[in-house]
Design a protein around this motif. Structure first.
Motif, mmCIF file in Angstrom:
data_model
loop_
_atom_site.group_PDB
_atom_site.id
_atom_site.type_symbol
_atom_site.label_atom_id
_atom_site.label_comp_id
_atom_site.label_asym_id
_atom_site.label_seq_id
_atom_site.Cartn_x
_atom_site.Cartn_y
_atom_site.Cartn_z
ATOM 1 N N GLU B 354 0.864 -1.169 0.000
ATOM 2 C CA GLU B 354 0.000 0.000 0.000
ATOM 3 C C GLU B 354 0.899 1.217 0.000
ATOM 4 O O GLU B 354 2.017 1.180 0.489
ATOM 5 C CB GLU B 354 -0.864 0.017 1.271
ATOM 6 C CG GLU B 354 -1.770 -1.177 1.432
ATOM 7 C CD GLU B 354 -2.982 -1.119 0.538
ATOM 8 O OE1 GLU B 354 -3.064 -0.223 -0.314
ATOM 9 O OE2 GLU B 354 -3.850 -2.000 0.677
ATOM 10 N N TRP B 368 5.016 6.040 9.921
ATOM 11 C CA TRP B 368 4.511 5.788 8.571
ATOM 12 C C TRP B 368 3.334 4.839 8.645
ATOM 13 O O TRP B 368 3.126 4.160 9.642
ATOM 14 C CB TRP B 368 5.625 5.238 7.689
ATOM 15 C CG TRP B 368 6.158 3.901 8.079
ATOM 16 C CD1 TRP B 368 5.749 2.697 7.597
ATOM 17 C CD2 TRP B 368 7.208 3.615 9.014
ATOM 18 N NE1 TRP B 368 6.483 1.696 8.172
ATOM 19 C CE2 TRP B 368 7.376 2.221 9.045
ATOM 20 C CE3 TRP B 368 8.020 4.420 9.821
ATOM 21 C CZ2 TRP B 368 8.318 1.600 9.849
ATOM 22 C CZ3 TRP B 368 8.949 3.797 10.626
ATOM 23 C CH2 TRP B 368 9.090 2.414 10.631
ATOM 24 N N SER B 369 2.577 4.817 7.577
ATOM 25 C CA SER B 369 1.405 3.959 7.566
ATOM 26 C C SER B 369 1.805 2.594 7.057
ATOM 27 O O SER B 369 2.656 2.462 6.175
ATOM 28 C CB SER B 369 0.336 4.577 6.664
ATOM 29 O OG SER B 369 0.800 4.627 5.340
ATOM 30 N N TYR B 370 1.203 1.596 7.644
ATOM 31 C CA TYR B 370 1.467 0.237 7.204
ATOM 32 C C TYR B 370 0.118 -0.413 6.962
ATOM 33 O O TYR B 370 -0.624 -0.692 7.895
ATOM 34 C CB TYR B 370 2.269 -0.516 8.264
ATOM 35 C CG TYR B 370 2.538 -1.954 7.910
ATOM 36 C CD1 TYR B 370 3.274 -2.271 6.772
ATOM 37 C CD2 TYR B 370 2.054 -2.984 8.688
ATOM 38 C CE1 TYR B 370 3.516 -3.574 6.433
ATOM 39 C CE2 TYR B 370 2.293 -4.309 8.356
ATOM 40 C CZ TYR B 370 3.021 -4.596 7.219
ATOM 41 O OH TYR B 370 3.262 -5.896 6.873
ATOM 42 N N GLY B 371 -0.184 -0.602 5.714
ATOM 43 C CA GLY B 371 -1.495 -1.150 5.391
ATOM 44 C C GLY B 371 -2.577 -0.148 5.713
ATOM 45 O O GLY B 371 -2.348 1.052 5.780
ATOM 46 N N ARG B 372 -3.775 -0.652 5.916
ATOM 47 C CA ARG B 372 -4.894 0.254 6.122
ATOM 48 C C ARG B 372 -5.150 0.498 7.591
ATOM 49 O O ARG B 372 -5.820 1.435 7.956
ATOM 50 C CB ARG B 372 -6.153 -0.349 5.506
ATOM 51 C CG ARG B 372 -6.326 0.023 4.081
ATOM 52 C CD ARG B 372 -7.472 -0.729 3.484
ATOM 53 N NE ARG B 372 -7.085 -2.065 3.129
ATOM 54 C CZ ARG B 372 -7.947 -2.983 2.708
ATOM 55 N NH1 ARG B 372 -9.214 -2.704 2.630
ATOM 56 N NH2 ARG B 372 -7.534 -4.177 2.373
ATOM 57 N N ARG B 373 -4.629 -0.355 8.415
ATOM 58 C CA ARG B 373 -5.108 -0.322 9.785
ATOM 59 C C ARG B 373 -4.076 0.146 10.794
ATOM 60 O O ARG B 373 -4.415 0.409 11.926
ATOM 61 C CB ARG B 373 -5.627 -1.705 10.184
ATOM 62 C CG ARG B 373 -6.956 -1.984 9.569
ATOM 63 C CD ARG B 373 -7.472 -3.353 9.841
ATOM 64 N NE ARG B 373 -8.533 -3.653 8.898
ATOM 65 C CZ ARG B 373 -8.343 -4.200 7.723
ATOM 66 N NH1 ARG B 373 -7.114 -4.524 7.355
ATOM 67 N NH2 ARG B 373 -9.330 -4.427 6.903
ATOM 68 N N SER B 374 -2.849 0.224 10.405
ATOM 69 C CA SER B 374 -1.914 0.571 11.470
ATOM 70 C C SER B 374 -0.854 1.537 10.993
ATOM 71 O O SER B 374 -0.582 1.684 9.809
ATOM 72 C CB SER B 374 -1.270 -0.689 12.043
ATOM 73 O OG SER B 374 -0.353 -1.207 11.140
ATOM 74 N N LEU B 375 -0.314 2.202 11.979
ATOM 75 C CA LEU B 375 0.820 3.075 11.759
ATOM 76 C C LEU B 375 1.997 2.466 12.491
ATOM 77 O O LEU B 375 1.829 1.824 13.523
ATOM 78 C CB LEU B 375 0.549 4.470 12.328
ATOM 79 C CG LEU B 375 -0.617 5.258 11.755
ATOM 80 C CD1 LEU B 375 -0.818 6.523 12.565
ATOM 81 C CD2 LEU B 375 -0.343 5.613 10.311
ATOM 82 N N ARG B 376 3.158 2.656 11.979
ATOM 83 C CA ARG B 376 4.361 2.202 12.679
ATOM 84 C C ARG B 376 5.226 3.424 12.942
ATOM 85 O O ARG B 376 5.234 4.360 12.151
ATOM 86 C CB ARG B 376 5.153 1.218 11.813
ATOM 87 C CG ARG B 376 4.412 -0.052 11.500
ATOM 88 C CD ARG B 376 4.320 -0.929 12.726
ATOM 89 N NE ARG B 376 3.179 -1.813 12.655
ATOM 90 C CZ ARG B 376 3.258 -3.106 12.327
ATOM 91 N NH1 ARG B 376 4.411 -3.636 12.057
ATOM 92 N NH2 ARG B 376 2.187 -3.845 12.301
#
Lengths: 418, 881
Positions: B354, B368-376
């Protein structure tokens, strides 16, 4: 080795933007699910969602915080052709002694655009409460709230039309009065023949208008993001551009008055770094607070961090190097290709007026013809059975070193034939 | 390649199996990379593929579909160029008992089979779309189970009949369940997923037709279009279809079938379109001769007036950059995973990432965003880069009070940086020097640089003229041959000062040099000490230093250069221009690693006063080189050298150059250059305000540094540090103190009470103020009109008094102990809300607002706390109370 921490944001669709506030203690996220969420950090450093609301009727592209001097203010822009300014207020009529409920109200809806509004940014604080938007119909709009206490009144001050659909913009954050207000706008038009994709607008106090834009030389691929580095007293500006690769430009304002009059370049623009480690499209770039560390994300699913290693004063060029690769899931990439993948500093380039220097060949891998495996690479020799060839990629990270000889043939596979 | 297009397809029921076909059909299994065998082919960084089986018994394969029922084995239906549909497997399978493998479903007349598809519900049904043949149906739906019995029977009887008869009997027996499309061409077809007996067919190059098999007499609906190829039904939404024709991809909505809802134009002819099974409305497409797969994210946005406008977000991914992709296939269940196969047969197992959006916080975290559901995110505590970035250093130094300490060297220690330490040390030296030398000329210069001391900071051309020095020839003290070996040394008062400024403690007292050198020795820099001794013509001393150094090195077993041998070489010094010693030294000098030793020999072997090898030895610290130059270069040469060196150092942004520039305007250039090289705005600011005269500090450059640094401190919430920095700044500038910004005026007479209070204390002197509590009590009324001041909203005591909670005696004693000359404790200061004007003692207010957000005054609904942007900040008050 370390593992990145994670925040479960539970957006129902792609997250398009995350924004920290001035202090880095609040966070806003926006998504294609049309929602905006606000997160606050507690004393232990954990993030808690404190607000979540449906902000638009289309994908929300960008979210950005105003300087806290103006209150707790957010601006969003969306595919639904609007941009909005939000303010956090405390609800009325709660029981005394109970902490008042905070919630966000829409202070204004900016509906001037006829197409998707692709980016929105507040101007540096010292310029007042200014807001710039850019949209797919190739217009940059600058709004001002003349009364900073009244966020529902915004006047459209400038409307600058161009030919290409815009995708991103960035204010020059310089605090110096010597630097006039400046905007960089990028276009994601993928047609290389339509010319430069990054435009630099500068405001002229004398004419009270935004000057005719200058284009950065040699950026003809679609630009997905750009960011000015915090200036921090530098005499030049650093602009990072996310296109097919990560590029860093230095813009040195020319003090020479003759060039200003003749309408030639107002800057000495040099390409400071061009790094194709992402191999593919680069989506986002952002600077750290001192403008010394650049983070970029790309189609390879990694976040890469860039840092300047050496510096030469004669042409203001830093030598940028990838210092860390973080995979999307937060683990550090195993192979430290980072240390070897040196961002090639592109030597001296002509200033914007005489852009003759040709761009470096970007992708070493795209050139070989499809009929034969790329010569002298990490490709294993093909196992041929019939007309069906199989190739094996032995390396774990792409750029094949030109030295390695091809591996010896493997013995033919034993196929079960029915 | 060779006219055979390679295709790839994931098994719809197995998560780890896929097939590829060109001339033959191969079955692969995906395994983790770590389990890969030598025969496995790597398909991604983490996975490899094992070839399980191949099937080469079928020729002229036009299309393949995999049986969609979950079974351990794969059953394929192959549509061939002669129109036959053959069911086949890889090896013996459970299907054998059902007699499915090997079954051939043959149309009456041979023509090309263009499309084949298993029904996703009634998995016994299979539809084949054929080319046109006159008076023949081209859409044939078979039930593979219904005819199975007959097929076996015919097979049994085939021993007697000829092969011709057998095939005809099979075709007779295996009759299609439905026959449609008389004399028509089928270009492509697909089953609907939620309407089990409906198909969509692209026909005759000119229209799309929806057919319900339960009522074949009529078409459900149809639309004229040229986009009849590659029909694909959205797995999540039966209403959404995609098809293509040449460069165009058309997206259809069956509820509004007249025209496509969206047309996407590609640069090249489209060869394949596929909906992603794991995400809504994500279409993958492939164009001819391209190495990328295009992803179209189709979105339906509701505009203001309820119109729905579809739009498309496009992306191009390049799973393998090297060759053109001929086919791809989405993984049936893993999100965003696809297989691609290229012209050369390279298979790639690719996960579409994504779009990652990212940002960095002022506190050096990167999110940063990781996928639709989480931020890292990573923070500076993770030390995600080494060495750490300057922003992290600046913050740590700020927390430690860097630049705020009165003692210069303390600041240097906080910086933990060699270069900065040296600068702060030099500032100490320079300060002490300017203090005890009462400069006879001009205004007192606080931190003079060497150029100032040597009077070179004026015009470069006249510079030499102002420096007058005498030439002394001094014999080498330790050479006893007495043949007149002399060294030429230039002397003048200014030069002496400059040398002192360089940190060489020479000539003042007889023992100064020796103690300076032994100090260097104790720091372990033997070679530097020896070199300085030699430059001061103390050969014997140098030899003994080197010997001691050699002994020390033996202990620590560090063999950088053998100092014993160097000592031996030094002791053999002769001034003779043609001696063998000199020759040897010249040749072997370059082999020395230590720059100081190199410089030493360069000096000893220099002829005609040409000391370039010493002066340009970059490893030697700038101060040593400058001190050396001050001793041995003539006025003109010295001027030139210093100027050149300064220019170089400024260009490099080397802070060591501050020795030369001092507090002149060149230092601004030097600091600017250092700032641009390192981004260390903090050091630049604190050095500037400590060193420069106020007119330079008020210049635009330095002011911009200061605003930038203050902004940094602000965004880190370092209010205390910021306040201390401001105090330091106002001490260092000559300008007026910042005017008072807040006045408290009496409600009754309108006069400022604070001005009166200040005047009050001035009149009585500083002793009275702290002592008498009666004094404070009197302050609870306006000094002008004697009316009482407002009350604190919490304790209801009149303002201007110590609060009731506080023990007066304690306050006073602690007040005396600390040398503060505050009017009152911070906790009893006036505070009030800017909005409702209610307020009280600072401590009480802080206490109240820890639990409340509303004004403490009854009936006032002002939400004072929330109006304060910094209210979330852990309050300073709370620490003090």
């Amino acid at each position: 080795m370390f593992e990145a921490r994670s925040i479960n944001v539970e957006h129902k669709d792609l997250i398009h933007d995350v924004a920290y506030d001035f202090y880095g203690l609040r966070l806003a996220t926006c998504s294609s699910d049309q929602f905006v969420k606000v997160w606050d950090q507690d004393d232990q450093g954990n993030w808690h969602q404190t607000a979540c609301w449906k902000a638009h009727t289309g994908s929300v592209w960008k979210v950005t915080w105003a300087h806290p001097e103006f209150g707790q203010v957010l601006a969003t822009c969306s595919f639904d052709r609007t941009a909005a300014v939000w303010e956090e207020i405390v609800g009325e009529g709660s029981v005394p002694g109970e902490r008042g409920m905070r919630h966000w109200v829409r202070r204004t809806n900016l509906v001037d655009s006829r197409t998707s509004v692709t980016d929105i940014k507040f101007a540096p604080k010292h310029l007042g409460l200014l807001l710039a938007t850019c949209s797919a119909d190739s217009v940059v709009r600058v709004y001002e709230a003349p009364d900073v206490m009244n966020l529902s009144q915004w006047t459209l001050q400038h409307e600058i039309s161009c030919k290409l659909p815009f995708s991103c913009l960035s204010w020059n954050p310089s605090l110096s009065r010597l630097h006039p207000p400046m905007l960089a706008v990028g276009s994601d038009d993928s047609n290389a023949s339509s010319g430069g994709k990054v435009f630099i607008f500068e405001y002229s106090e004398n004419t009270r208008r935004w000057n005719k834009p200058e284009t950065l030389p040699n950026v003809t691929e679609a630009v997905h993001d750009l960011a000015f580095a915090p200036n921090l007293g530098r005499s030049f500006h650093l602009l990072a551009v996310a296109t097919k690769d990560v590029r860093i430009y230095t813009l040195k304002p020319l003090q020479d008055s003759s060039s200003m009059q003749s309408g030639l370049s107002r800057f000495d623009i040099q390409l400071s770094a061009q790094c194709d480690d992402h191999l593919c499209t680069v989506w986002r770039v952002c600077w750290n607070i001192t403008g010394t560390l650049l983070a970029s994300s790309g189609d390879d699913g990694c976040v890469r961090l860039w840092k300047s290693t050496s510096y030469s004063q004669t042409n203001y060029l830093h030598n940028w190097k990838c210092v860390s690769v973080l995979k999307g899931d937060g683990t550090q990439a195993q192979n430290e290709s980072a240390s070897t993948a040196l961002a090639t500093p592109v030597g001296v380039m002509a200033s914007a007026t005489q852009s003759t220097a040709s761009p470096r060949v970007i992708d070493e891998m795209s050139s070989p013809s499809p009929q034969q495996p790329p010569p002298a690479s990490k490709w294993q020799a093909p196992v041929i059975k019939g007309r069906f060839q199989k190739m094996t990629w032995l390396g774990s990270d792409p750029p094949p070193p030109p030295m390695e000889k091809s591996k010896p043939f493997k013995k033919d596979l034993d196929f079960i034939v029915v | 390649m060779n006219g055979v297009k390679l295709e790839v397809q994931w098994s719809p029921v197995h998560v780890d199996k896929f097939i590829t076909w060109g001339t033959e059909i191969f079955l692969y299994e995906i395994i983790p990379q770590k389990d890969a065998l030598s025969t496995s082919i790597t398909v991604s960084d983490t996975t490899a593929a094992n070839l399980l089986a191949s099937n080469s018994s079928h020729h002229y394969v036009k299309c393949v579909d995999i049986y969609p029922q979950a079974e351990p084995d794969l059953l394929l239906a192959i549509g061939q160029a002669n129109g036959k549909v053959v069911l086949t497997t890889f090896g013996p399978t459970t299907f054998d008992s059902r007699g499915l493998p090997g079954k051939e479903l043959t149309p009456r007349h041979a023509r090309q089979c263009n499309a084949i598809a298993w029904n996703p519900f009634d998995t016994n049904l299979i539809v084949a779309g054929l080319d046109k043949y006159r008076a023949e149906h081209s859409i044939l739906v078979w039930d593979v189970f219904k005819c199975s019995h007959h097929v076996i029977e015919t097979k049994g009887s085939s021993f007697t009949s000829s092969s011709q008869q057998q095939s005809s009997s099979v075709s007779e027996l295996a009759r299609p369940v439905y026959e449609l499309g008389m004399s028509e061409i089928v270009n492509s077809l697909a089953w609907f997923n939620f309407q089990p007996r409906s198909i969509i067919v692209g026909m005759n190059n000119k229209h799309l037709r929806m057919i319900d098999l339960r009522d074949t007499s009529r078409t459900v609906c149809s639309t004229p279009t040229k986009a009849v190829y590659g029909l694909a039904v959205d797995p999540h939404n039966d209403c959404q279809l995609a098809s293509y024709y040449e460069n165009q991809i058309s997206i259809w909505d069956t509820r509004n079938f007249e025209k496509p809802v969206l047309t996407v134009t590609q640069g090249k002819p489209v060869t394949k379109v596929l909906w992603c099974p794991t995400r809504h409305s994500l279409l993958g497409s492939l164009v001819r001769d391209s190495c990328g797969v295009y992803l179209h994210d189709i979105r339906h946005t509701i505009m203001s007036n309820d119109e729905v406008e579809p739009s498309v977000l496009e992306r191009c991914i390049q799973p393998c950059a090297s060759s053109n992709i001929t086919s791809f296939s989405w993984h049936p269940s893993n999100e965003n995973r696809m297989l691609t196969i290229s012209l050369t047969g390279t298979i790639k197992d690719y996960v579409v990432f994504e779009r990652i959006t990212l940002n960095s916080s002022p506190n050096s975290a990167i999110l940063w965003s990781y996928g639709r559901r989480s931020l890292r995110y990573v923070t500076d505590k993770d030390s995600y880069i080494t060495p750490e970035d300057i922003s992290v250093k600046i913050k740590r130094r700020a927390l430690n009070g860097y630049g705020l300490k009165a003692e210069f060297s303390e600041n240097g220690d906080i910086s933990e940086d060699v270069v900065l330490k040296r600068v702060w040390k030099w500032l100490t030296v320079s300060q002490s020097l300017s203090e005890d030398s009462n400069s006879s000329r001009g205004p007192i210069c606080k931190y003079p640089g060497v150029r100032h001391v040597l009077r070179m900071d004026g015009n470069f051309q006249n510079g030499a003229a102002s420096l007058k020095s005498e030439l002394n020839t001094i014999p080498w003290a330790d050479l006893c041959n007495g043949n007149g070996s002399m060294a030429k040394i230039y002397k003048s008062e200014d030069r002496d000062k400059a040398v002192l400024l360089c940190g060489w403690k020479v000539d003042r007292e007889p023992n100064a040099l020796t103690s300076f050198l032994s100090q260097l020795e104790s720091e372990g820099s033997f070679s530097r000490a020896a070199a300085i001794a030699v430059f001061n013509l103390k050969l014997r001393l140098a030899v003994s230093i080197l010997n001691r150094g050699a002994a020390a090195q033996e202990k620590t077993a560090s063999i950088t250069s053998n100092l014993n041998i160097v000592a031996m070489a030094v002791s053999g010094f002769s001034d003779d221009k043609s001696s063998m010693w000199r020759e040897l030294c010249l040749t072997s000098r370059s082999q020395l690693v230590d720059p100081y030793l190199r410089a030493m020999f360069a000096f000893l072997t220099a002829d005609d006063d040409n000391f370039d090898n010493v002066l340009n030895e970059n490893g030697v610290a700038v101060e040593d080189r400058v001190a050396f130059a001050c001793m041995f270069l003539s006025d003109a040469k010295l001027n030139e050298y210093i100027h050149q060196l300064m220019m170089n150092l400024i260009a490099e942004g080397d802070l060591a150059g501050i020795l030369l520039t001092g507090n002149s305007n060149d230092s601004v250039l030097l600091l600017q250059s250092y700032l641009e090289a390192t981004g260390d705005i903090q050091s630049v600011c604190v050095i500037a305000i400590r060193m420069f005269p106020s007119e330079v500090i008020e210049g635009t450059t330095v002011q911009m540094w200061i605003t930038s640094y203050c902004m940094l401190l602000d965004s880190w919430h370092l209010w205390n540090q910021r306040a201390q920095f401001d105090i330091l700044l106002s001490m260092c500038t000559a300008s007026e103190k910042p005017p008072q910004q807040v006045f408290i005026s009496c409600n009754f007479c309108g006069k400022s009470i604070s001005a009166q209070m200040q005047g009050h204390s001035k009149g009585r002197g500083s002793y009275v103020r702290l002592g008498a509590s009666s004094q404070k009590l009197k302050m609870s009324s306006c000094p002008h009109c004697r009316k009482p001041l407002p009350r604190c909203a919490i304790c209801l005591v009149n303002m201007g008094t110590p609060s009731g909670l506080q023990n007066n005696n304690n306050t006073n004693s602690s007040g005396r102990g600390g040398c503060n000359n505050k009017l009152a404790e911070f906790s009893s200061w006036f505070t009030w809300c800017q909005s409702c004007r209610h307020g009280g003692h600072a401590a009480h207010m802080a206490h109240w607002f820890r639990e409340h957000s509303e004004c403490p005054v009854t009936a006032c609904t002002c939400r004072c706390l929330s109006l304060d942007a910094a209210s979330k900040v852990p309050s300073i008050l709370s620490h003090q109370v």
